[in-house]
Design a protein around this motif. Structure first.
Motif, PDB file in Angstrom:
ATOM      1  N   GLY A  65      15.233 -35.789   5.903  1.00 36.88           N
ATOM      2  CA  GLY A  65      16.174 -35.252   6.878  1.00 36.88           C
ATOM      3  C   GLY A  65      15.786 -33.923   7.478  1.00 36.88           C
ATOM      4  N   ASN A 101      17.864 -26.944   4.980  1.00 37.01           N
ATOM      5  CA  ASN A 101      18.493 -27.612   6.108  1.00 37.01           C
ATOM      6  C   ASN A 101      19.938 -27.918   5.725  1.00 37.01           C
ATOM      7  OD1 ASN A 101      19.378 -29.127   8.242  1.00 37.01           O
ATOM      8  ND2 ASN A 101      17.664 -30.562   8.239  1.00 37.01           N
ATOM      9  N   LEU A 120      13.285 -33.502   9.625  1.00 41.60           N
ATOM     10  CA  LEU A 120      12.768 -33.724  10.975  1.00 41.60           C
ATOM     11  C   LEU A 120      13.809 -34.457  11.799  1.00 41.60           C
ATOM     12  CD1 LEU A 120       9.119 -34.921  10.163  1.00 41.60           C
ATOM     13  CD2 LEU A 120       9.969 -32.587  10.437  1.00 41.60           C
ATOM     14  N   GLU A 121      13.691 -34.350  13.115  1.00 44.33           N
ATOM     15  CA  GLU A 121      14.626 -35.039  14.003  1.00 44.33           C
ATOM     16  C   GLU A 121      13.898 -35.470  15.262  1.00 44.33           C
ATOM     17  OE1 GLU A 121      16.542 -31.457  16.645  1.00 44.33           O
ATOM     18  OE2 GLU A 121      17.375 -31.746  14.634  1.00 44.33           O
ATOM     19  N   ASP A 152      20.267 -35.795  20.923  1.00 46.57           N
ATOM     20  CA  ASP A 152      21.235 -34.998  20.194  1.00 46.57           C
ATOM     21  C   ASP A 152      22.617 -35.460  20.612  1.00 46.57           C
ATOM     22  OD1 ASP A 152      22.059 -33.150  18.387  1.00 46.57           O
ATOM     23  OD2 ASP A 152      21.293 -31.395  19.438  1.00 46.57           O
ATOM     24  N   ALA A 211      16.926 -26.239  10.398  1.00 50.16           N
ATOM     25  CA  ALA A 211      16.075 -25.873   9.277  1.00 50.16           C
ATOM     26  C   ALA A 211      15.614 -24.421   9.406  1.00 50.16           C
ATOM     27  CB  ALA A 211      14.878 -26.803   9.190  1.00 50.16           C
ATOM     28  N   TRP A 270      10.382 -36.316   6.994  1.00 49.45           N
ATOM     29  CA  TRP A 270      11.136 -37.235   7.852  1.00 49.45           C
ATOM     30  C   TRP A 270      12.212 -37.974   7.051  1.00 49.45           C
ATOM     31  CZ3 TRP A 270      13.003 -38.845  12.182  1.00 49.45           C
ATOM     32  CH2 TRP A 270      13.304 -40.194  12.401  1.00 49.45           C
ATOM     33  N   SER A 309      13.928 -30.042  12.322  1.00 56.68           N
ATOM     34  CA  SER A 309      15.341 -29.918  12.682  1.00 56.68           C
ATOM     35  C   SER A 309      15.662 -28.505  13.153  1.00 56.68           C
ATOM     36  CB  SER A 309      16.221 -30.268  11.485  1.00 56.68           C
ATOM     37  OG  SER A 309      17.567 -29.900  11.722  1.00 56.68           O
ATOM     38  N   ARG A 310      16.494 -28.391  14.174  1.00 58.83           N
ATOM     39  CA  ARG A 310      16.854 -27.067  14.683  1.00 58.83           C
ATOM     40  C   ARG A 310      17.750 -26.316  13.705  1.00 58.83           C
ATOM     41  NH1 ARG A 310      21.906 -26.473  17.303  1.00 58.83           N
ATOM     42  NH2 ARG A 310      23.093 -28.404  17.590  1.00 58.83           N
ATOM     43  N   GLU A 344      22.199 -29.229   7.365  1.00 58.08           N
ATOM     44  CA  GLU A 344      22.678 -30.500   7.905  1.00 58.08           C
ATOM     45  C   GLU A 344      22.428 -31.640   6.935  1.00 58.08           C
ATOM     46  OE1 GLU A 344      22.573 -32.672  12.214  1.00 58.08           O
ATOM     47  OE2 GLU A 344      20.645 -32.026  11.377  1.00 58.08           O
ATOM     48  N   CYS A 345      21.293 -31.629   6.247  1.00 58.65           N
ATOM     49  CA  CYS A 345      21.009 -32.717   5.311  1.00 58.65           C
ATOM     50  C   CYS A 345      21.338 -32.337   3.878  1.00 58.65           C
ATOM     51  CB  CYS A 345      19.557 -33.171   5.436  1.00 58.65           C
ATOM     52  SG  CYS A 345      18.340 -31.989   4.819  1.00 58.65           S
ATOM     53  N   ARG A 380      27.041 -33.036  17.654  1.00 60.36           N
ATOM     54  CA  ARG A 380      26.030 -32.194  17.014  1.00 60.36           C
ATOM     55  C   ARG A 380      25.684 -31.001  17.897  1.00 60.36           C
ATOM     56  NH1 ARG A 380      20.228 -32.122  16.247  1.00 60.36           N
ATOM     57  NH2 ARG A 380      19.684 -31.671  14.069  1.00 60.36           N
TER      58      ARG A 380
END
Length: 483
Positions: free
Chosen positions: A200, A153, A202-203, A208, A140, A197, A137-138, A155-156, A212
């Motif tokens: 959360g 991260n 990895l993406e 996108d 992380a 994965w 993830s960008r 986001e998660c 986001r």
């Protein structure tokens, strides 16, 4: 995904904050008692699952495979697909009630511990195999916390803490993708890649959403780190430095010997331009063009008196507190105000520190190129790089003043205070007929160079342009009026 019991795999344990857990079959509730949080009763109608939860405490808990097998024994008619979803649902419910922490490794030796940072987090192992082309993830990032290495991260809402035995997994976390050049690095750690994965981290590399895309990395990290997520590190008022660091003085000593006393208005005395507040708020607007007349020292003095002067000082909670016309959290008032002057009748160009208690400016020995650069940067921030403003008010934060009392939110509070100061500046400037404009960007490095102050001691967080009065009327300078 099928796990070999001899290989590292995901697992879970009850949160270390849980001190006791029990099931009341008569009331159909699961009672959970926390160390520092209020205890709670959760609706529960399955005694067998309650028994399974009771086996998760301690540093080991249960592996995901053991949990799936246990749920399978309770519901033997369930298909494998439905079993995975049922397990996810159970674990999500526990996560949403602050009950679970996760690990990857074995029950005897976890390689990393996954700490949730809010009730929104729970790994979704029913996502299935890792698709081709996924990337880290960008949002992380990795950092050090004491002796531990963390992968976070925002986001998660999770933090992955690597144990000493798990440091070899770090290159896997930063592998580019599960295929292509990084396939070899990932192949020997497929289970860990799958864990990332489902957790959360990895993406998919090529997709996108527009919403986001709107979030820059630093904005997302700052937002998550300064908001109150349940289960995260302490946040808010806790006076964590009370016994280790002396609080900063509320008012800084004079920064030079060159003092310029300023004009003030007396308490309760309105200036000739004063209008009802509703009128001032309705007509307030940004004025980027410098005034027809330069800003003058008397106007600057009255402006600072009405906005940033110190009207009183008192003690409270171990801190020196200030009273100013503008509000601030805890009455701490960590903001300092510096005036970078380009043109001002009665005041030489240069950089000045405003001493609110004395209502005076102190000239600083800043090199002219640095002062000019501060003014030029503000002009560029207003979209008119070739038109220099009369002066720029630089708002600087002495963050330790706030951090002494407030943990994890001190920088956010300082930004909020800068916004409060900007609105106060706007309203008073409008009332006085001056020309104000907030600036959306600035250069903290320039401030450090100009003042010689270390960034961690005091740093610029906002800029505001103040120009002189505008000429009104259309008959030319000779017959117009000024306001």
């Amino acid at each position: 995904m099928t796990f070999d019991a001899a290989e590292p795999m995901p697992g879970m344990m009850l949160s270390p904050m849980i001190t006791a857990i029990s099931y009341d079959a008569d009331r159909l509730v699961l009672s959970v008692h926390f160390q520092d949080w209020p205890s709670r009763d959760l609706p529960w109608n399955d005694a067998a699952l309650a028994g399974l939860i009771g086996k998760m405490p301690g540093t080991a808990g249960l592996s995901l495979a053991d949990v799936e097998r246990a749920v399978g024994r309770l519901y033997p008619a369930m298909s494998d697909a439905d079993l995975g979803k049922a397990t996810d649902t159970l674990l999500l419910f526990l996560s949403q009630n602050d009950m679970l922490h996760w690990w990857f490794g074995t029950e005897e030796q976890p390689l990393c511990i996954l700490d949730p940072q809010s009730r929104l987090f729970s790994p979704r192992f029913s996502l299935g195999p890792v698709p081709d082309g996924v990337v880290l993830s960008r949002f992380a990032f990795m950092r050090r916390d004491g002796d531990a290495v963390l992968l976070e991260n925002p986001e998660c809402h999770a933090v992955l803490r690597f144990t000493a035995a798990g440091r070899d997994l770090l290159p896997v976390a930063f592998a580019y993708s599960a295929s292509g050049t990084a396939a070899e690095a990932v192949s020997s750690h497929q289970a860990f890649w799958h864990f990332l994965w489902c957790s959360g981290f990895l993406e998919p590399g090529a997709t996108d959403t527009p919403s986001r895309q709107a979030w820059d990395f630093h904005d997302r990290v700052f937002h998550a780190g300064s908001r109150s997520f349940l289960g995260s590190a302490p946040i808010g008022m806790n006076c964590r430095f009370k016994d280790t660091i002396a609080p900063l003085l509320a008012q800084k000593p004079a920064m030079s010997t060159r003092k310029i006393d300023l004009l003030r208005t007396h308490d309760g005395e309105a200036t000739p331009q004063s209008r009802p507040l509703s009128s001032v708020m309705e007509t307030r607007h940004s004025v980027r063009k410098p005034g027809y007349f330069p800003l003058c020292l008397d106007d600057l003095g009255v402006f600072l008196w009405r906005t940033a002067s110190v009207r009183g000082q008192r003690s409270g909670g171990g801190l020196e507190l200030l009273e100013r016309p503008m509000p601030a959290g805890g009455s701490i008032h960590e903001l300092e105000f510096y005036i970078a002057v380009h043109r001002c009748d009665g005041l030489e160009p240069g950089l000045y520190h405003y001493h609110g208690g004395e209502h005076a400016l102190y000239a600083l020995p800043a090199k002219p190129p640095y002062v000019q650069a501060i003014v030029s940067r503000a002009a560029s921030g207003m979209g008119q790089p070739d038109i220099l403003p009369d002066c720029v008010i630089v708002m600087a934060s002495r963050l330790l003043r706030l951090a002494w009392k407030y943990q994890a939110i001190s920088y956010r509070l300082s930004l909020l205070h800068a916004g409060v100061a900007m609105e106060t500046f706007y309203l008073v400037a409008e009332d006085m007929g001056l020309s104000p404009c907030a600036v959306g960007s600035g250069d903290s490095a320039l401030f450090s160079l100009a003042t010689g102050l270390p960034e961690d001691e005091e740093t610029a967080i906002g800029e505001f342009v103040l120009n002189g009065r505008q000429l009104t009327g259309t008959a030319g300078a000779g017959s117009g009026t000024w306001q």
